[in-house]
Design an enzyme around this catalytic site. Structure first.
Site, short mmCIF file in Angstrom:
data_model
loop_
_atom_site.label_atom_id
_atom_site.label_comp_id
_atom_site.label_asym_id
_atom_site.label_seq_id
_atom_site.Cartn_x
_atom_site.Cartn_y
_atom_site.Cartn_z
N SER A 172 0.85 -1.20 0.00
CA SER A 172 0.00 0.00 0.00
C SER A 172 0.88 1.24 0.00
O SER A 172 2.05 1.17 0.40
CB SER A 172 -0.86 0.01 1.27
OG SER A 172 -1.52 1.25 1.42
N TYR A 215 -2.25 -0.96 10.97
CA TYR A 215 -2.32 -1.42 9.57
C TYR A 215 -1.12 -0.94 8.75
O TYR A 215 -0.50 -1.73 8.02
CB TYR A 215 -3.62 -0.91 8.94
CG TYR A 215 -3.72 -1.11 7.45
CD1 TYR A 215 -4.16 -2.31 6.92
CD2 TYR A 215 -3.40 -0.08 6.56
CE1 TYR A 215 -4.26 -2.50 5.55
CE2 TYR A 215 -3.50 -0.25 5.18
CZ TYR A 215 -3.93 -1.46 4.68
OH TYR A 215 -4.03 -1.64 3.32
P1 NAD Z 1 -11.32 -6.34 0.44
O1 NAD Z 1 -12.08 -6.19 1.68
O2 NAD Z 1 -12.05 -6.53 -0.82
O3 NAD Z 1 -10.27 -7.52 0.55
C1 NAD Z 1 -9.66 -7.90 1.75
C2 NAD Z 1 -9.95 -9.36 1.95
O4 NAD Z 1 -9.16 -9.85 3.02
C3 NAD Z 1 -11.38 -9.68 2.31
O5 NAD Z 1 -12.17 -9.88 1.16
C4 NAD Z 1 -11.24 -10.95 3.14
O6 NAD Z 1 -11.58 -12.07 2.36
C5 NAD Z 1 -9.76 -11.03 3.45
N1 NAD Z 1 -9.51 -11.23 4.88
C6 NAD Z 1 -9.40 -10.31 5.85
N2 NAD Z 1 -9.17 -10.92 7.03
C7 NAD Z 1 -9.13 -12.25 6.79
C8 NAD Z 1 -8.90 -13.40 7.60
N3 NAD Z 1 -8.66 -13.31 8.92
N4 NAD Z 1 -8.93 -14.62 7.00
C9 NAD Z 1 -9.17 -14.74 5.67
N5 NAD Z 1 -9.37 -13.68 4.86
C10 NAD Z 1 -9.34 -12.46 5.42
O7 NAD Z 1 -10.38 -5.05 0.35
P2 NAD Z 1 -9.16 -4.67 -0.60
O8 NAD Z 1 -9.02 -3.22 -0.43
O9 NAD Z 1 -9.32 -5.25 -1.95
O10 NAD Z 1 -7.93 -5.35 0.11
C11 NAD Z 1 -7.02 -6.17 -0.59
C12 NAD Z 1 -5.61 -5.72 -0.30
O11 NAD Z 1 -5.42 -4.40 -0.79
C13 NAD Z 1 -5.24 -5.68 1.18
O12 NAD Z 1 -3.95 -6.22 1.35
C14 NAD Z 1 -5.21 -4.20 1.48
O13 NAD Z 1 -4.32 -3.92 2.54
C15 NAD Z 1 -4.71 -3.66 0.17
N6 NAD Z 1 -4.91 -2.23 -0.04
C16 NAD Z 1 -6.17 -1.71 -0.16
C17 NAD Z 1 -6.32 -0.35 -0.40
C18 NAD Z 1 -7.67 0.26 -0.57
O14 NAD Z 1 -7.78 1.49 -0.59
N7 NAD Z 1 -8.73 -0.48 -0.70
C19 NAD Z 1 -5.20 0.47 -0.52
C20 NAD Z 1 -3.94 -0.10 -0.39
C21 NAD Z 1 -3.82 -1.44 -0.16
#
Ligand code: NAD
Ligand code: MG
Length: 296
Positions: free
Chosen positions: A188, A201
């Site tokens: 991120s 986080y």
């Molecule tokens: P999202 O909620 O769609 O995906 C996160 C997923 O993590 C969930 O769908 C869930 O299935 C899984 N998860 C969380 N805890 C869990 C557990 N204990 N066991 C099994 N699965 C678990 O959100 P996203 O934003 O697509 O996140 C995906 C990645 O992107 C993450 O690593 C997040 O840190 C990163 N990210 C997101 C953003 C943003 O703005 N959305 C920005 C930078 C990085």
């Protein structure tokens, strides 16, 4: 063959202000307003991952779903992991993978559990008939105004999900990964420019970038590449289920030069690129997608 449209990135997707909304964690993509785009209608493959076997954590929604759809359309068989509460989102993804004539398998379970992580990898190897792409993408993000509001349980859950789980999964997968395999982590912009309200986080994302660079050096002699994607603000369930304050959510993405949040669909091709065999000299890299601000 029709040529892809030349889209203006500024007006391509919804801009803030967004409607106030909240969901119990971990949230469902299907209940977001507006619904995120994961490339369901738009991603077109060209056989870049034909016959590859991929495991994607958090593959039900967000970046993981975009990667799952793109991988399947590029010819890969895909297993996704998610939490039991996310079964409705997962069903939508598995249906899309199978629609490509690929193997699509959903395995619900909690990555905070080491035994589950090991069994997940074992199932991937067995049910996909091998494993050569591992996308460690799942994460927990819960906004807390002050470090004083971060409980030890919070801290532990964030570390277990974002730092321990990739450690457990990669260790379990490594004996099965042949030369040419690829590991992709989701980092991120928080890794290098942490927000005050994401104390726990943000440091896990610094850890992600670090492990990717460490493992890239360690595994290059084995022919295994390790890279990360570093998104900026992306419209996903994580943000509407406690990941952002309501004020931040209403103006989500407004601070970026493009003036809007990204959609998962805009990152699917990046996961493909990092997994594909023709990116053979890219390892230890962090590929940013943050609307013009931030850095990997
Ligand atoms: P999202 O909620 O769609 O995906 C996160 C997923 O993590 C969930 O769908 C869930 O299935 C899984 N998860 C969380 N805890 C869990 C557990 N204990 N066991 C099994 N699965 C678990 O959100 P996203 O934003 O697509 O996140 C995906 C990645 O992107 C993450 O690593 C997040 O840190 C990163 N990210 C997101 C953003 C943003 O703005 N959305 C920005 C930078 C990085
Ligand atoms: Mg989800």
């Amino acid at each position: 063959m029709t040529s892809p449209s030349m889209d203006d990135p500024r007006g391509k997707y919804p801009k803030p202000p967004f409607k106030q909304q909240t969901q119990p964690w971990p949230g469902l993509a299907r209940d977001m307003n507006p619904p995120p785009d994961h490339g369901e209608q738009s991603y077109r493959g060209s056989g870049r991952l034909l016959g590859r076997k991929a495991l994607i954590t958090g593959g039900d929604s967000g970046m993981g779903r975009a990667a799952a759809i793109a991988f399947a359309r590029e010819g890969a068989d895909v297993m996704i992991n998610y939490l039991p509460a996310e079964q409705p989102d997962a069903n939508d993804v598995i249906k899309l993978i199978k629609a490509e004539g690929r193997v699509g398998i959903g395995v619900p379970g909690d990555l905070k559990d080491e035994t589950f992580c090991r069994s997940l990898v074992a199932r991937a190897v067995q049910e996909l008939g091998g494993l050569d792409i591992l996308v460690s993408n799942a994460a927990r993000q819960q906004t807390r105004e002050s470090i004083m509001d971060v409980s030890s349980q919070d801290f532990d859950d964030t570390m277990k999900t974002n730092v321990y789980a990739p450690f457990w999964i990669i260790k379990a997968a490594l004996p099965h990964l042949k030369p040419g395999s690829a590991i992709i982590g989701t980092s991120s912009v928080q890794a290098v420019d942490p927000s005050p309200e994401l104390y726990d986080y943000a440091q896990t994302k610094a850890a992600t970038t670090s492990y990717v660079k460490s493992l890239a050096k360690q595994l290059a002699p084995r022919g295994i590449r390790v890279n990360a994607v570093a998104p900026g603000p992306i419209w996903t369930p994580l943000q509407v289920s406690g990941g952002a304050t309501m004020e931040k959510l209403e103006q989500f993405g407004s601070m970026t030069p493009l003036g809007r949040p990204g959609q998962p669909a805009e990152l699917g091709s990046i996961y493909v690129q990092l997994a594909a065999a023709d990116a053979s000299y890219a390892t230890g890299q962090v590929y940013g997608a943050a609307g013009g601000s931030g850095q990997p």
